[in-house]
Write an enzyme that holds these catalytic residues in place. Structure first.
Site, PDB file in Angstrom:
ATOM      1  N   SER A  34      15.227  19.786 -17.811  1.00  0.00           N
ATOM      2  CA  SER A  34      14.745  20.819 -18.726  1.00  0.00           C
ATOM      3  C   SER A  34      15.935  21.426 -19.492  1.00  0.00           C
ATOM      4  O   SER A  34      16.691  20.677 -20.094  1.00  0.00           O
ATOM      5  CB  SER A  34      13.965  21.873 -17.932  1.00  0.00           C
ATOM      6  OG  SER A  34      13.208  22.689 -18.790  1.00  0.00           O
ATOM      7  N   ARG A  84       6.368  35.262 -18.144  1.00  0.00           N
ATOM      8  CA  ARG A  84       6.480  34.230 -17.120  1.00  0.00           C
ATOM      9  C   ARG A  84       5.152  33.497 -16.927  1.00  0.00           C
ATOM     10  O   ARG A  84       5.120  32.278 -16.746  1.00  0.00           O
ATOM     11  CB  ARG A  84       6.932  34.870 -15.814  1.00  0.00           C
ATOM     12  CG  ARG A  84       6.991  33.949 -14.622  1.00  0.00           C
ATOM     13  CD  ARG A  84       8.004  32.835 -14.787  1.00  0.00           C
ATOM     14  NE  ARG A  84       8.268  32.158 -13.527  1.00  0.00           N
ATOM     15  CZ  ARG A  84       9.067  31.108 -13.392  1.00  0.00           C
ATOM     16  NH1 ARG A  84       9.704  30.633 -14.445  1.00  0.00           N
ATOM     17  NH2 ARG A  84       9.255  30.549 -12.233  1.00  0.00           N
ATOM     18  N   ASP A 140       4.164  15.520 -18.505  1.00  0.00           N
ATOM     19  CA  ASP A 140       4.949  16.636 -19.065  1.00  0.00           C
ATOM     20  C   ASP A 140       4.577  16.821 -20.526  1.00  0.00           C
ATOM     21  O   ASP A 140       4.915  16.011 -21.364  1.00  0.00           O
ATOM     22  CB  ASP A 140       6.441  16.313 -18.920  1.00  0.00           C
ATOM     23  CG  ASP A 140       7.344  17.442 -19.413  1.00  0.00           C
ATOM     24  OD1 ASP A 140       6.839  18.444 -19.967  1.00  0.00           O
ATOM     25  OD2 ASP A 140       8.575  17.322 -19.221  1.00  0.00           O
ATOM     26  N   HIS A 171       5.674  19.230 -16.368  1.00  0.00           N
ATOM     27  CA  HIS A 171       7.105  19.436 -16.558  1.00  0.00           C
ATOM     28  C   HIS A 171       7.828  19.706 -15.245  1.00  0.00           C
ATOM     29  O   HIS A 171       8.963  19.270 -15.039  1.00  0.00           O
ATOM     30  CB  HIS A 171       7.309  20.591 -17.534  1.00  0.00           C
ATOM     31  CG  HIS A 171       8.748  20.879 -17.839  1.00  0.00           C
ATOM     32  ND1 HIS A 171       9.548  19.970 -18.484  1.00  0.00           N
ATOM     33  CD2 HIS A 171       9.530  21.951 -17.564  1.00  0.00           C
ATOM     34  CE1 HIS A 171      10.769  20.484 -18.617  1.00  0.00           C
ATOM     35  NE2 HIS A 171      10.781  21.675 -18.062  1.00  0.00           N
ATOM     36  N   ASP A 172       7.196  20.435 -14.353  1.00  0.00           N
ATOM     37  CA  ASP A 172       7.823  20.797 -13.080  1.00  0.00           C
ATOM     38  C   ASP A 172       8.090  19.600 -12.178  1.00  0.00           C
ATOM     39  O   ASP A 172       8.716  19.764 -11.122  1.00  0.00           O
ATOM     40  CB  ASP A 172       6.955  21.806 -12.321  1.00  0.00           C
ATOM     41  CG  ASP A 172       7.386  23.244 -12.594  1.00  0.00           C
ATOM     42  OD1 ASP A 172       8.402  23.446 -13.296  1.00  0.00           O
ATOM     43  OD2 ASP A 172       6.713  24.166 -12.095  1.00  0.00           O
TER      44      ASP A 172
END
Lengths: 369, 369
Positions: free
Chosen positions: B150, B221, B317, B350-351
């Site tokens: 990232s 967040r 992602d 993405h994680d």
């Protein structure tokens, strides 16, 4: 397309009986604000109900009274247009829970004070109950069609599922039979942004000096707006272009066009929309799960229906992607209902249903006959 | 995998010279906080620099001092693990602009007061300049590898492009060479959420009684967190499951598990992260465009480089999709650089780069040798 505004009739209906809601309560004193276009025929057989989306309203083909902008679907609704007001009597009603004249959290409760968060949590089916009450008052036993995109499509599905004998055709565009975890998540961000704004005051901001939680509402709108566009569309429209400057400023102004655009979308939204209404309508959408209402099986929602269905999705819509429409099509097939289903190619993401997609025009005109 | 915490050395480096920044200013009194694992060999040839992501920190393989949770990449970094601390000297430094010990907006300016919004806007390349200063201080002329996922991947790319002779291998995971319009849009929502919070006070909240703009930071967040997960992953993990209840409450509590999860993610984040740091780091990411830095052509960024590259993307992602990694691979090919590029299948969006993806472990181990 007509250049003069389409003649429209702005009306309100005050229900004499309380409206029964899914939460178990009855909502008293319900007012429904609606627009009509065209003329109802003698047999009351040519009515088309258009259902609006989350932040839409009844001004489908007439100027918005606050913004002065043209109606949100003037490209689709009018004389000689796909939803032809020369031949059909077109109705569009503000959903209950909203803020453009129909009863919602900003409306007075029986004690004369705004409902605010005392307003009951409503559902998509409750919105549809309001529509049915309106059809009863207008003497329309059976719609030629119900039409809706996005949340409007949810209402069209709910009407066809729960009041099957009231509608001949249902046209469901860029919609879904249930809100996904990601859909709920984005809405929850918006609600938290509103409720985090100290001007929200637990929802009791109507008598306050300011304009209510407009900062929180603007953030909610910004987050939602991203989900209405496709990544490709944003790239085409904005890319990394700078806004009225030749170089990055190394600051926190809106250097990029996309930032400026989003800020404008957020701020202008607060001029025309009530924050509590946003909370209630997003909640109704999150609660929507047509299968759950019908024993957990989507096909059961349509059992025995003689309504004809048309489903349209867009290939760049990642909010309610094609797979959701396909799921509905499969359920309709399982229920033995006539259904046509098309995925259209358009670059605009979820918002494609509101924009210039000529193939959509042809599909709508062809299905409505 | 080791069960005891990995022995780590927590250290700080105070730069004696001001750090030149892309904005044209020099940042005085820079402190860089970092962790190291393993032993630097006599030739200083076995060093691996790990670059952390937006909300990450130097505690890559040692417990976080605030949360007490294990390091964010303990599954990857340790004795016998893909980034093997028995053989390599592993460094992870908190980026400048952040809030875990390196100089950022919460740090004292020369006048003794917190920088707050007087802190200069930094870039990814400025973060890398901090890393290079650290490598100089440690006597490391050339890294065995730079590794990052990232925003860490952006730093790895920037380091390889701007300091090509300082690195033999660059491993770039789930990253991009530029922030897209959609990426910028999501960050802008987060920044607006923070700046809309009256507790933000124009950034001067450090001396205030409260905890700063924690509500705005939590909303930021929450919005960002959605982009780190895949739609499919959210559906698998949460679906429309209710949280500790059998039926919907017809209210605005967190009825759905996904709402409860997101609220928790938002609130817990505010305990460990500074809101102004979030503004500055997101800005640095939005400003990142490696091609723009090199005359508008991405291949030019790597001209003449002898660094070996490995690019990894994940099929779910949607924040930095495979197409972005492919674009980098094409540029590296055009520049004549050795590059391997793999799209891995993993359900976590993405994680995925932080989670249990065994194929990633094998790729990392294989590339680092």
């Amino acid at each position: 397309m007509a250049t003069a505004p389409l003649p429209a009739a702005s009306q309100v209906l005050d229900l004499t009986a309380p409206l029964p809601l899914d939460c178990g309560k009855d909502l008293p004193g319900v007012r429904i604000a609606y627009e009509t276009y065209g003329t109802l025929d003698a047999e009351a057989s040519n009515a088309i109900l258009i259902c609006h989306a989350l932040t839409g309203d009844q001004y489908v083909a007439s100027p918005h009274p606050i913004t002065g902008k043209p109606g949100w679907w003037v490209r689709m609704v009018g004389p000689g247009l796909p939803i032809d007001t020369d031949r059909h009597f077109v109705i569009c009603a503000n959903v209950i829970g909203s803020c453009m004249g129909s009863t919602g959290p900003a409306s007075p409760a029986p004690d004369g004070q705004p409902w605010a968060m005392r307003f009951p949590v409503i559902t998509i089916r409750d919105m549809v109950r309001g529509h049915i009450a309106l059809l009863d008052a207008l003497g329309i036993a059976r719609l030629h069609a119900v039409v809706g995109g996005s949340m409007g499509g949810m209402q069209a599905l709910s009407l066809a599922a729960n009041f099957a004998d009231r509608v001949e055709r249902a046209l469901v565009i860029a919609s879904t039979a249930r809100h996904s975890a990601q859909n709920i998540a984005f809405h929850e961000v918006g609600r938290q942004a509103i409720m985090a704004d100290p001007e929200w005051r637990g929802g009791d901001y109507y008598a306050a000096a300011g304009k209510g939680p407009e900062k929180g509402l603007a953030v909610a709108r910004m987050a939602a707006h991203i989900t209405y566009l496709s990544e490709e569309g944003m790239h085409e429209k904005f890319g990394r272009n700078l806004q009225d400057r030749d170089a990055k400023t190394f600051g926190f102004d809106a250097d990029f066009q996309v930032e400026s655009y989003l800020r404008h979308q957020g701020l202008s939204f607060t001029d025309r929309f009530d924050a509590n209404a946003y909370l209630y309508i997003t909640r109704a959408m999150d609660y929507f799960d047509l299968a759950e209402e019908h024993g957990g099986r989507l096909a059961s929602a349509f059992a025995g229906s003689r309504t004809r269905f048309c489903l349209v999705s867009f290939d760049t819509d990642w909010l309610y992607p094609t797979a959701e429409s396909r799921r509905i099509a499969h359920a309709l097939n399982a229920a033995g209902c006539p259904v046509s289903f098309m995925e259209l190619s358009a670059p605009f993401g979820h918002d494609s249903f509101l924009l210039d997609v000529p193939t959509l025009d042809r599909v709508v005109a062809g299905f409505l006959g």
